[in-house]
Design a protein around this motif. Structure first.
Motif, PDB file in Angstrom:
ATOM      1  N   ASP A 299       0.847  -1.209   0.000  1.00  0.00           N
ATOM      2  CA  ASP A 299       0.000   0.000   0.000  1.00  0.00           C
ATOM      3  C   ASP A 299       0.876   1.250   0.000  1.00  0.00           C
ATOM      4  O   ASP A 299       0.661   2.188  -0.781  1.00  0.00           O
ATOM      5  CB  ASP A 299      -0.899   0.038   1.245  1.00  0.00           C
ATOM      6  N   MET A 300       1.876   1.235   0.876  1.00  0.00           N
ATOM      7  CA  MET A 300       2.755   2.403   1.003  1.00  0.00           C
ATOM      8  C   MET A 300       3.528   2.615  -0.293  1.00  0.00           C
ATOM      9  O   MET A 300       3.600   3.737  -0.810  1.00  0.00           O
ATOM     10  CB  MET A 300       3.729   2.180   2.164  1.00  0.00           C
ATOM     11  N   GLN A 301       4.040   1.513  -0.836  1.00  0.00           N
ATOM     12  CA  GLN A 301       4.832   1.632  -2.057  1.00  0.00           C
ATOM     13  C   GLN A 301       3.983   2.138  -3.225  1.00  0.00           C
ATOM     14  O   GLN A 301       4.427   2.965  -4.015  1.00  0.00           O
ATOM     15  CB  GLN A 301       5.464   0.278  -2.398  1.00  0.00           C
ATOM     16  N   ARG A 302       2.736   1.648  -3.290  1.00  0.00           N
ATOM     17  CA  ARG A 302       1.854   2.073  -4.375  1.00  0.00           C
ATOM     18  C   ARG A 302       1.624   3.591  -4.319  1.00  0.00           C
ATOM     19  O   ARG A 302       1.738   4.294  -5.309  1.00  0.00           O
ATOM     20  CB  ARG A 302       0.507   1.336  -4.264  1.00  0.00           C
ATOM     21  N   GLU A 303       1.363   4.091  -3.120  1.00  0.00           N
ATOM     22  CA  GLU A 303       1.065   5.518  -2.960  1.00  0.00           C
ATOM     23  C   GLU A 303       2.297   6.381  -3.257  1.00  0.00           C
ATOM     24  O   GLU A 303       2.214   7.396  -3.950  1.00  0.00           O
ATOM     25  CB  GLU A 303       0.559   5.800  -1.539  1.00  0.00           C
ATOM     26  N   ILE A 304       3.460   5.964  -2.760  1.00  0.00           N
ATOM     27  CA  ILE A 304       4.648   6.797  -2.981  1.00  0.00           C
ATOM     28  C   ILE A 304       5.041   6.763  -4.463  1.00  0.00           C
ATOM     29  O   ILE A 304       5.431   7.784  -5.027  1.00  0.00           O
ATOM     30  CB  ILE A 304       5.825   6.385  -2.058  1.00  0.00           C
ATOM     31  N   SER A 305       4.864   5.589  -5.098  1.00  0.00           N
ATOM     32  CA  SER A 305       5.185   5.502  -6.538  1.00  0.00           C
ATOM     33  C   SER A 305       4.261   6.391  -7.353  1.00  0.00           C
ATOM     34  O   SER A 305       4.704   7.077  -8.294  1.00  0.00           O
ATOM     35  CB  SER A 305       5.085   4.048  -6.996  1.00  0.00           C
ATOM     36  N   ALA A 306       2.995   6.419  -6.976  1.00  0.00           N
ATOM     37  CA  ALA A 306       2.039   7.280  -7.695  1.00  0.00           C
ATOM     38  C   ALA A 306       2.427   8.756  -7.551  1.00  0.00           C
ATOM     39  O   ALA A 306       2.410   9.516  -8.532  1.00  0.00           O
ATOM     40  CB  ALA A 306       0.627   7.034  -7.155  1.00  0.00           C
ATOM     41  N   LEU A 307       2.834   9.132  -6.356  1.00  0.00           N
ATOM     42  CA  LEU A 307       3.273  10.518  -6.130  1.00  0.00           C
ATOM     43  C   LEU A 307       4.509  10.833  -6.979  1.00  0.00           C
ATOM     44  O   LEU A 307       4.612  11.902  -7.584  1.00  0.00           O
ATOM     45  CB  LEU A 307       3.606  10.721  -4.647  1.00  0.00           C
ATOM     46  N   CYS A 308       5.437   9.886  -7.030  1.00  0.00           N
ATOM     47  CA  CYS A 308       6.672  10.100  -7.797  1.00  0.00           C
ATOM     48  C   CYS A 308       6.361  10.279  -9.274  1.00  0.00           C
ATOM     49  O   CYS A 308       6.892  11.191  -9.926  1.00  0.00           O
ATOM     50  CB  CYS A 308       7.620   8.921  -7.585  1.00  0.00           C
ATOM     51  N   VAL A 309       5.471   9.433  -9.801  1.00  0.00           N
ATOM     52  CA  VAL A 309       5.109   9.543 -11.229  1.00  0.00           C
ATOM     53  C   VAL A 309       4.464  10.897 -11.497  1.00  0.00           C
ATOM     54  O   VAL A 309       4.839  11.615 -12.426  1.00  0.00           O
ATOM     55  CB  VAL A 309       4.152   8.386 -11.614  1.00  0.00           C
ATOM     56  N   ARG A 310       3.531  11.297 -10.612  1.00  0.00           N
ATOM     57  CA  ARG A 310       2.810  12.557 -10.830  1.00  0.00           C
ATOM     58  C   ARG A 310       3.738  13.770 -10.753  1.00  0.00           C
ATOM     59  O   ARG A 310       3.505  14.789 -11.392  1.00  0.00           O
ATOM     60  CB  ARG A 310       1.691  12.713  -9.785  1.00  0.00           C
ATOM     61  N   HIS A 311       4.822  13.642  -9.969  1.00  0.00           N
ATOM     62  CA  HIS A 311       5.686  14.816  -9.770  1.00  0.00           C
ATOM     63  C   HIS A 311       7.072  14.648 -10.383  1.00  0.00           C
ATOM     64  O   HIS A 311       8.019  15.358 -10.034  1.00  0.00           O
ATOM     65  CB  HIS A 311       5.774  15.121  -8.268  1.00  0.00           C
ATOM     66  N   GLY A 312       7.172  13.648 -11.297  1.00  0.00           N
ATOM     67  CA  GLY A 312       8.403  13.529 -12.091  1.00  0.00           C
ATOM     68  C   GLY A 312       9.643  13.181 -11.296  1.00  0.00           C
ATOM     69  O   GLY A 312      10.756  13.614 -11.621  1.00  0.00           O
ATOM     70  N   VAL A 313       9.475  12.384 -10.225  1.00  0.00           N
ATOM     71  CA  VAL A 313      10.627  11.935  -9.438  1.00  0.00           C
ATOM     72  C   VAL A 313      10.902  10.472  -9.772  1.00  0.00           C
ATOM     73  O   VAL A 313       9.986   9.645  -9.707  1.00  0.00           O
ATOM     74  CB  VAL A 313      10.365  12.106  -7.929  1.00  0.00           C
ATOM     75  N   ASP A 314      12.137  10.144 -10.163  1.00  0.00           N
ATOM     76  CA  ASP A 314      12.488   8.750 -10.468  1.00  0.00           C
ATOM     77  C   ASP A 314      13.033   8.088  -9.208  1.00  0.00           C
ATOM     78  O   ASP A 314      14.203   8.213  -8.870  1.00  0.00           O
ATOM     79  CB  ASP A 314      13.534   8.697 -11.585  1.00  0.00           C
ATOM     80  N   GLU A 315      12.147   7.366  -8.511  1.00  0.00           N
ATOM     81  CA  GLU A 315      12.551   6.767  -7.229  1.00  0.00           C
ATOM     82  C   GLU A 315      13.449   5.550  -7.423  1.00  0.00           C
ATOM     83  O   GLU A 315      14.125   5.125  -6.493  1.00  0.00           O
ATOM     84  CB  GLU A 315      11.317   6.365  -6.421  1.00  0.00           C
ATOM     85  N   SER A 316      13.488   5.015  -8.662  1.00  0.00           N
ATOM     86  CA  SER A 316      14.237   3.762  -8.878  1.00  0.00           C
ATOM     87  C   SER A 316      15.747   3.959  -8.848  1.00  0.00           C
ATOM     88  O   SER A 316      16.497   3.002  -8.737  1.00  0.00           O
ATOM     89  CB  SER A 316      13.840   3.174 -10.244  1.00  0.00           C
ATOM     90  N   THR A 317      16.193   5.213  -8.951  1.00  0.00           N
ATOM     91  CA  THR A 317      17.652   5.450  -9.010  1.00  0.00           C
ATOM     92  C   THR A 317      18.234   5.870  -7.665  1.00  0.00           C
ATOM     93  O   THR A 317      19.453   5.985  -7.532  1.00  0.00           O
ATOM     94  CB  THR A 317      17.946   6.585 -10.021  1.00  0.00           C
ATOM     95  N   ILE A 318      17.383   6.112  -6.662  1.00  0.00           N
ATOM     96  CA  ILE A 318      17.862   6.681  -5.392  1.00  0.00           C
ATOM     97  C   ILE A 318      18.826   5.735  -4.664  1.00  0.00           C
ATOM     98  O   ILE A 318      19.871   6.161  -4.160  1.00  0.00           O
ATOM     99  CB  ILE A 318      16.677   7.080  -4.495  1.00  0.00           C
ATOM    100  N   ALA A 319      18.489   4.460  -4.651  1.00  0.00           N
ATOM    101  CA  ALA A 319      19.354   3.506  -3.934  1.00  0.00           C
ATOM    102  C   ALA A 319      20.755   3.492  -4.536  1.00  0.00           C
ATOM    103  O   ALA A 319      21.748   3.603  -3.815  1.00  0.00           O
ATOM    104  CB  ALA A 319      18.736   2.106  -3.966  1.00  0.00           C
ATOM    105  N   ARG A 320      20.840   3.407  -5.852  1.00  0.00           N
ATOM    106  CA  ARG A 320      22.153   3.384  -6.501  1.00  0.00           C
ATOM    107  C   ARG A 320      22.888   4.701  -6.279  1.00  0.00           C
ATOM    108  O   ARG A 320      24.078   4.751  -6.096  1.00  0.00           O
ATOM    109  CB  ARG A 320      21.995   3.077  -7.987  1.00  0.00           C
TER     110      ARG A 320
END
Ligand SMILES: [Zn+2]
Length: 379
Positions: free
Chosen positions: A217-238
């Motif tokens: 649930d948490m991941q779904r919501e944060i991913s939706a926010l990232c998509v809407r606001h143009g943040v690529d969360e997939s690169t943060i860990a690297r």
């Protein structure tokens, strides 16, 4: 990542009362930080911490850190409590040297607690999440004092696939001047046009996200926010965390030990027992396979009461961890030897980088007051 509500000592609230009157909650939060700061300074200026040290300092302490890096000057830094400057780390190490405290590894701490060997007070330095700045900024300082450090790695972060949602959220709020989000089903428009408004919006969404029923649930919501606001969360860990190759070289340093921090950095207490077992056993196995060295120490993600409890403490033992640490504030006492997989820590918090509070911290007075003078918090 640790928890913010105990923000000084830890660093996470659970978002209880999500729809509570937010302006009041933000005010309460400010008030609480002011009270904590005033309390620390009162302890310092009164000198009470000197008198109380023999009672409250216990036999040792495990310090908790996350990022160690030069200060950023952004006006909006909602995760600032999770970072300290190299000079503050250096000041803490120097302070411990003046107190003649042994700075030891978690292996050594385990041995002393297990053998009840408290001839010399000791301290350990632990770093959560496996940030690259631990190698670039913390290790050089630790070397100055020949002081060991333990870095707890979430294996997905090292893989480059893990999600650091609290940083993704920071970037979403930083990038937006307003955010539309369905908080508990109520479409809400959050003003994020100023640094102060951003902080309030971040706090509100942070608590809401952490209070959602499941990790997906948490991941779904944060991913939706990232998509809407143009943040690529997939690169943060690297971008922020050490890769396996980097960890191999880092772990070759005799001062460095690598511990486990689960695979996905999930809230273990919300998982099924089978999933907790998988997270604990597999994260350890992946670290040991990648680094060819034992990973016998664990830190529970978030580490507060709602993220790790007696079930997790028992499972950590079952899967062979010598020690496991929470983010519950507290010094170590002889009886901590009976709770080796529920060891409390003292946070070096970015919001309180005042060298005057170091003797207050090491005196154990602040955590004693915070814990209502209870020594062990492992229930
Ligand atoms: Zn963490």
């Amino acid at each position: 990542m640790s928890d913010r509500d105990n923000s000084f000592f830890n660093g996470f609230s659970l978002g209880s009362g999500r729809n509570a009157n937010w302006p009041a909650r933000a005010l309460m939060k400010q008030l609480r930080n002011t009270v904590i700061r005033a309390g620390l300074e009162a302890l310092y200026f009164s000198g009470a911490h000197v008198l109380l040290r023999p009672i409250f300092a216990g036999v040792g302490a495990i310090f908790m850190l996350h990022h160690v890096r030069p200060r950023r000057d952004d006006a909006f830094q909602p995760n600032h409590h999770l970072e300290v400057e190299p000079d503050f780390l250096r000041a803490m190490l120097a302070h411990l040297r003046t107190l003649d405290v042994d700075i030891i590894s978690m292996d050594e701490a385990h041995q002393r607690l297990a053998e009840r060997n408290f001839s010399q007070r000791f301290a350990c330095f632990t770093f959560d999440d496996g940030y690259r700045d631990n190698r670039d900024f913390a290790l050089p300082v630790m070397r100055e004092f020949d002081a060991p450090m333990t870095v707890y790695v979430a294996s997905d972060f090292a893989e480059g696939s893990g999600r650091l949602w609290w940083i993704a959220l920071e970037r979403v709020v930083a990038a937006a001047s307003a955010i539309e989000v369905a908080l508990d089903g109520n479409m809400t428009r959050l003003d994020t046009s100023t640094a102060q408004a951003k902080q309030a919006a971040f706090d509100r969404m942070h608590d809401w996200l952490r209070s959602l029923p499941t990790e997906p649930d948490m991941q779904r919501e944060i991913s939706a926010l990232c998509v809407r606001h143009g943040v690529d969360e997939s690169t943060i860990a690297r971008e922020l965390c050490l890769s396996w190759d980097e960890l191999k070289r880092f772990a070759d340093d005799p001062l460095v030990a690598i511990g486990a921090h689960t695979i996905t950095h999930c809230n273990l207490a919300r998982q099924t027992e089978a999933s907790v077992s998988f997270e604990l056993a597999t994260s350890r196995a992946r670290i040991e396979a990648a680094l060819q060295q034992p990973a016998l120490h664990l830190a529970y993600p978030y580490g507060d009461k709602i993220a790790a409890g007696p079930r997790e403490f028992a499972l950590a033992k079952t899967f062979g961890f010598k020690t496991a640490v929470t983010t519950r504030p507290g010094m170590l006492f002889p009886e901590s030897g009976d709770h080796l997989t529920a060891l409390q820590r003292v946070s070096l918090n970015g919001n309180y980088q005042d060298e005057r509070i170091l003797p207050v911290l090491t005196s154990g007075t602040a955590t004693a007051v915070w814990n209502g003078f209870r020594r062990i918090d492992a229930a």
